[in-house]
Design a protein around this motif. Structure first.
Motif, PDB file in Angstrom:
ATOM      1  N   ASP A 164      25.245 -23.399  -9.115  1.00 45.16           N
ATOM      2  CA  ASP A 164      24.009 -24.010  -9.321  1.00 45.16           C
ATOM      3  C   ASP A 164      23.036 -23.307  -8.397  1.00 45.16           C
ATOM      4  O   ASP A 164      21.860 -23.131  -8.837  1.00 45.16           O
ATOM      5  N   ASP A 165      23.596 -22.811  -7.230  1.00 49.59           N
ATOM      6  CA  ASP A 165      22.647 -22.193  -6.279  1.00 49.59           C
ATOM      7  C   ASP A 165      22.142 -20.816  -6.692  1.00 49.59           C
ATOM      8  O   ASP A 165      20.941 -20.149  -6.357  1.00 49.59           O
ATOM      9  N   PHE A 166      23.131 -19.970  -6.958  1.00 48.87           N
ATOM     10  CA  PHE A 166      22.916 -18.500  -7.076  1.00 48.87           C
ATOM     11  C   PHE A 166      23.150 -18.221  -8.553  1.00 48.87           C
ATOM     12  O   PHE A 166      23.014 -16.737  -8.913  1.00 48.87           O
ATOM     13  N   GLY A 167      23.382 -18.954  -9.805  1.00 52.55           N
ATOM     14  CA  GLY A 167      23.276 -18.572 -10.940  1.00 52.55           C
ATOM     15  C   GLY A 167      24.610 -18.161 -11.715  1.00 52.55           C
ATOM     16  O   GLY A 167      25.386 -17.765 -11.079  1.00 52.55           O
ATOM     17  N   ASP A 168      24.631 -18.347 -12.983  1.00 48.95           N
ATOM     18  CA  ASP A 168      26.138 -18.204 -13.603  1.00 48.95           C
ATOM     19  C   ASP A 168      26.370 -16.557 -13.842  1.00 48.95           C
ATOM     20  O   ASP A 168      25.406 -15.927 -13.498  1.00 48.95           O
ATOM     21  N   GLY A 169      27.276 -16.096 -13.960  1.00 49.33           N
ATOM     22  CA  GLY A 169      27.851 -14.826 -14.392  1.00 49.33           C
ATOM     23  C   GLY A 169      28.241 -14.224 -13.099  1.00 49.33           C
ATOM     24  O   GLY A 169      28.368 -12.784 -13.601  1.00 49.33           O
ATOM     25  N   GLY A 170      28.410 -14.642 -12.190  1.00 48.32           N
ATOM     26  CA  GLY A 170      28.779 -13.713 -10.752  1.00 48.32           C
ATOM     27  C   GLY A 170      30.443 -13.822 -10.881  1.00 48.32           C
ATOM     28  O   GLY A 170      30.991 -14.146 -11.798  1.00 48.32           O
ATOM     29  N   THR A 171      30.618 -13.078  -9.904  1.00 52.80           N
ATOM     30  CA  THR A 171      32.280 -12.849  -9.578  1.00 52.80           C
ATOM     31  C   THR A 171      32.624 -13.505  -8.461  1.00 52.80           C
ATOM     32  O   THR A 171      31.969 -13.417  -7.233  1.00 52.80           O
ATOM     33  N   PHE A 172      33.781 -14.237  -8.431  1.00 57.29           N
ATOM     34  CA  PHE A 172      34.479 -14.949  -7.256  1.00 57.29           C
ATOM     35  C   PHE A 172      35.520 -14.084  -6.752  1.00 57.29           C
ATOM     36  O   PHE A 172      36.394 -13.625  -7.605  1.00 57.29           O
TER      37      PHE A 172
ATOM     38  N   THR B  86      41.823 -17.639 -10.697  1.00 60.36           N
ATOM     39  CA  THR B  86      41.338 -17.907 -11.998  1.00 60.36           C
ATOM     40  C   THR B  86      40.230 -18.582 -11.801  1.00 60.36           C
ATOM     41  O   THR B  86      40.253 -19.983 -11.272  1.00 60.36           O
ATOM     42  N   LEU B  87      39.075 -18.459 -12.588  1.00 60.81           N
ATOM     43  CA  LEU B  87      38.005 -19.199 -12.723  1.00 60.81           C
ATOM     44  C   LEU B  87      38.133 -20.208 -14.073  1.00 60.81           C
ATOM     45  O   LEU B  87      38.207 -19.515 -15.174  1.00 60.81           O
ATOM     46  N   ASP B  88      38.018 -21.490 -14.106  1.00 65.49           N
ATOM     47  CA  ASP B  88      37.975 -22.235 -15.284  1.00 65.49           C
ATOM     48  C   ASP B  88      36.950 -23.411 -14.955  1.00 65.49           C
ATOM     49  O   ASP B  88      36.992 -24.381 -14.205  1.00 65.49           O
ATOM     50  N   GLY B  89      35.512 -22.805 -15.594  1.00 66.81           N
ATOM     51  CA  GLY B  89      34.454 -24.209 -15.527  1.00 66.81           C
ATOM     52  C   GLY B  89      34.159 -23.853 -14.047  1.00 66.81           C
ATOM     53  O   GLY B  89      33.673 -22.636 -13.638  1.00 66.81           O
ATOM     54  N   THR B  90      33.914 -24.985 -13.062  1.00 68.58           N
ATOM     55  CA  THR B  90      33.483 -24.877 -11.795  1.00 68.58           C
ATOM     56  C   THR B  90      34.729 -25.148 -10.937  1.00 68.58           C
ATOM     57  O   THR B  90      34.580 -25.363  -9.772  1.00 68.58           O
ATOM     58  N   GLY B  91      35.871 -24.590 -11.478  1.00 71.24           N
ATOM     59  CA  GLY B  91      37.103 -24.759 -10.330  1.00 71.24           C
ATOM     60  C   GLY B  91      37.705 -23.388 -10.441  1.00 71.24           C
ATOM     61  O   GLY B  91      38.081 -22.713 -11.455  1.00 71.24           O
ATOM     62  N   LEU B  92      37.826 -22.619  -9.079  1.00 72.40           N
ATOM     63  CA  LEU B  92      38.631 -21.380  -8.895  1.00 72.40           C
ATOM     64  C   LEU B  92      39.959 -21.794  -8.186  1.00 72.40           C
ATOM     65  O   LEU B  92      40.136 -22.390  -7.321  1.00 72.40           O
ATOM     66  N   THR B  93      40.893 -21.297  -9.276  1.00 71.78           N
ATOM     67  CA  THR B  93      42.210 -21.914  -8.862  1.00 71.78           C
ATOM     68  C   THR B  93      43.123 -20.749  -8.414  1.00 71.78           C
ATOM     69  O   THR B  93      43.204 -19.689  -8.821  1.00 71.78           O
TER      70      THR B  93
END
Length: 180
Positions: A40-48, A66-73
């Motif tokens: 939300d704060d820094f935009g979509d499309g980045g890498t965690f 792994t990223l699934d929606g808004t959850g990094l597991t």
């Protein structure tokens, strides 16, 4: 499987350690970080990137997440749990030239017993002692045999006429002992 969800926290807020599991467990704990605020704060499309520093290590390392929606597991592996104690982890979100870091969460790896080895041999000292005594009696010609009292279960060694036999009983510790 243990499932843990980590919500975003204010840096320096005195976070409770995240319990990763016991030393050398493998894939028994799954931790999901809520990353919606980063997006939300820094935009979509980045890498965690999720960094973990084990207890006693000098540097953190990136863990497989792994990223699934808004959850990094993060599925915690035995490599992540190699050392018991307190460690820490941190999320980083990379988008373009922007690097955003989360607060640093303390982690906890509980101790565990070492991997099992071979079972120790059964206590045989009393057996060796009894066999040695029997061999001595046989050598002197005094040995005749054993008798078990069916009512009491007491084992008695019967010797040649004129000699007293030995009586054996099981003591409170479960060992066979000679009654004199």
């Amino acid at each position: 499987m243990r499932y843990i969800t980590v919500k975003p926290l204010v840096p320096g807020a005195g976070n409770t350690p995240i319990p990763l599991g016991h030393r050398l467990e493998n894939e028994a704990t799954q931790i999901t970080f809520d990353v919606a605020k980063f997006i939300d704060d820094f935009g979509d499309g980045g890498t965690f990137v999720l960094l973990h520093q084990r207890p006693g290590d000098c540097n953190p390392y990136p863990v497989a997440a792994t990223l699934d929606g808004t959850g990094l597991t993060w599925l915690v592996t035995s490599a992540d749990l190699a050392k018991a104690g307190r460690g820490e982890c941190e999320l980083q979100y990379l988008t373009g030239d922007v690097v955003v870091k989360s607060c640093t969460w303390p982690t906890r790896i509980m101790t565990a017993m070492k991997d099992p080895g071979e079972a120790p041999p059964a206590e045989t000292g009393w057996v060796k002692q009894m066999l040695s005594s029997i061999q001595e009696l046989i050598a002197t010609g005094l040995y005749c045999g054993f008798e078990i009292d069916p009512e009491t279960g007491i084992l008695t060694m019967i010797t040649a006429e004129g000699y007293s036999g030995l009586t054996f009983e099981i003591n409170d510790n479960g060992y066979l002992e000679v009654v004199i």
